[in-house]
Design a protein around this motif. Structure first.
Motif, short mmCIF file in Angstrom:
data_model
loop_
_atom_site.label_atom_id
_atom_site.label_comp_id
_atom_site.label_asym_id
_atom_site.label_seq_id
_atom_site.Cartn_x
_atom_site.Cartn_y
_atom_site.Cartn_z
N HIS A 9 98.41 30.47 1.72
CA HIS A 9 97.70 31.28 0.74
C HIS A 9 96.50 31.94 1.41
CE1 HIS A 9 95.36 32.38 -2.80
NE2 HIS A 9 96.49 32.29 -3.47
N ASP A 10 96.28 33.22 1.04
CA ASP A 10 95.17 33.98 1.65
C ASP A 10 93.84 33.26 1.52
OD1 ASP A 10 96.76 36.16 2.35
OD2 ASP A 10 96.56 37.05 0.36
N ARG B 7 105.98 38.05 2.28
CA ARG B 7 105.53 37.93 0.89
C ARG B 7 106.67 38.34 -0.02
NH1 ARG B 7 99.65 37.83 0.49
NH2 ARG B 7 98.91 37.95 2.64
N GLY C 231 98.24 35.78 -3.75
CA GLY C 231 97.74 35.43 -2.40
C GLY C 231 98.75 34.67 -1.56
N ARG C 232 99.91 34.36 -2.11
CA ARG C 232 100.77 33.45 -1.35
C ARG C 232 101.71 34.18 -0.38
NH1 ARG C 232 104.50 30.87 -6.28
NH2 ARG C 232 105.73 32.74 -6.64
N ARG D 48 96.64 32.74 -7.58
CA ARG D 48 97.51 31.84 -6.81
C ARG D 48 98.73 32.59 -6.29
NH1 ARG D 48 99.08 25.89 -9.11
NH2 ARG D 48 97.00 25.01 -9.33
#
Ligand code: AMP
Length: 215
Positions: free
Chosen positions: A138-139, A160, A126-127, A123
């Motif tokens: 998110h990716d 990021r 990927g954000r 989580r």
């Protein structure tokens, strides 16, 4: 109403706090956001906090409690506060009691977002957020509808967090387990803790929090 959203990094505290802000006109007090703003502005607090945050460790209790006190002083007495990412240690929990009572406020609810730790690394790593309006993505779970363009504001720059990498996340989770999770019993003893399944989809989590706040 004054509430704490408690849970490890990546549990969804920030997302849920923003929803409560939109629905109820409450104010989100995120010490992480305040510290990132201080780092960006290059204030003495920011200079002190930067390296600690990059390692995923905790900034001193005195610094974060001072930030919280200042934010509360800057908001209307009738505006409810959502504490997001604070308190994170027993000393901060004690400070919060003093900070609130000095301002004629009291803590109404502590909502614990329960999550599966293994899911958190994915989580968090990927954000990313829109650099213009701050909308979160998110990716894997929530990409912009058009690649590279923010759904909300049309912005094309994204960012990021430097501490959202796998290694730092492990430290942040260890800090949570060692220093933050142990403060839960303080609030459980007061009968103000509601546990919410943070693995459910976002709307269900919001509904469960709303339900908890009505009790
Ligand atoms: P967050 O945005 O809540 O994940 O916080 C990011 C980083 O800021 C944390 O990993 C800590 O280094 C620091 N931080 C934020 N809130 C606190 C706090 N209440 N106590 C100590 N350090 C904090």
């Amino acid at each position: 109403m004054n509430i704490i959203l408690l849970g490890p990094p990546g549990a969804g505290k920030g997302t849920q706090a923003q929803r409560l802000v939109e629905r109820h006109g409450m104010r989100q007090l995120s010490t992480g956001d305040m510290l990132r703003a201080a780092v960006k502005a290059g204030t003495p607090t920011g200079l002190e906090a930067k390296a600690v945050m990059e390692r995923g460790e905790l900034v001193s209790d005195a610094i974060v409690s001072a930030l919280i006190g200042d934010e509360l002083d800057a908001m209307g007495a009738d505006t409810g506060a959502i504490f997001d990412g604070y308190p994170r240690t027993a000393a901060q929990a004690e400070s919060l009691d003093a900070i609130l009572s000095a301002r004629g406020r009291k803590l109404d609810h502590v909502v614990e977002l329960e999550v599966d730790e293994e899911a958190l690394v994915e989580r968090i790593t990927g954000r990313f957020t829109c650099a213009t309006c701050g909308k979160g993505y998110h990716d894997t779970f929530e990409r912009p509808k058009v690649d590279g363009v923010c759904d909300k504001c049309g912005g094309t720059e994204f960012k990021r967090r430097p501490d959202d990498n796998a290694e730092t996340v492990r430290t942040r989770l260890a800090e949570y387990r060692a220093k933050t999770a142990p403060i839960l019993p303080i609030y459980e003893a007061r009968g103000i803790v509601a546990k919410v399944d943070g693995m459910a989809d976002m709307d269900h989590v919001t509904a469960a929090i709303e339900g908890a706040l009505r009790t």
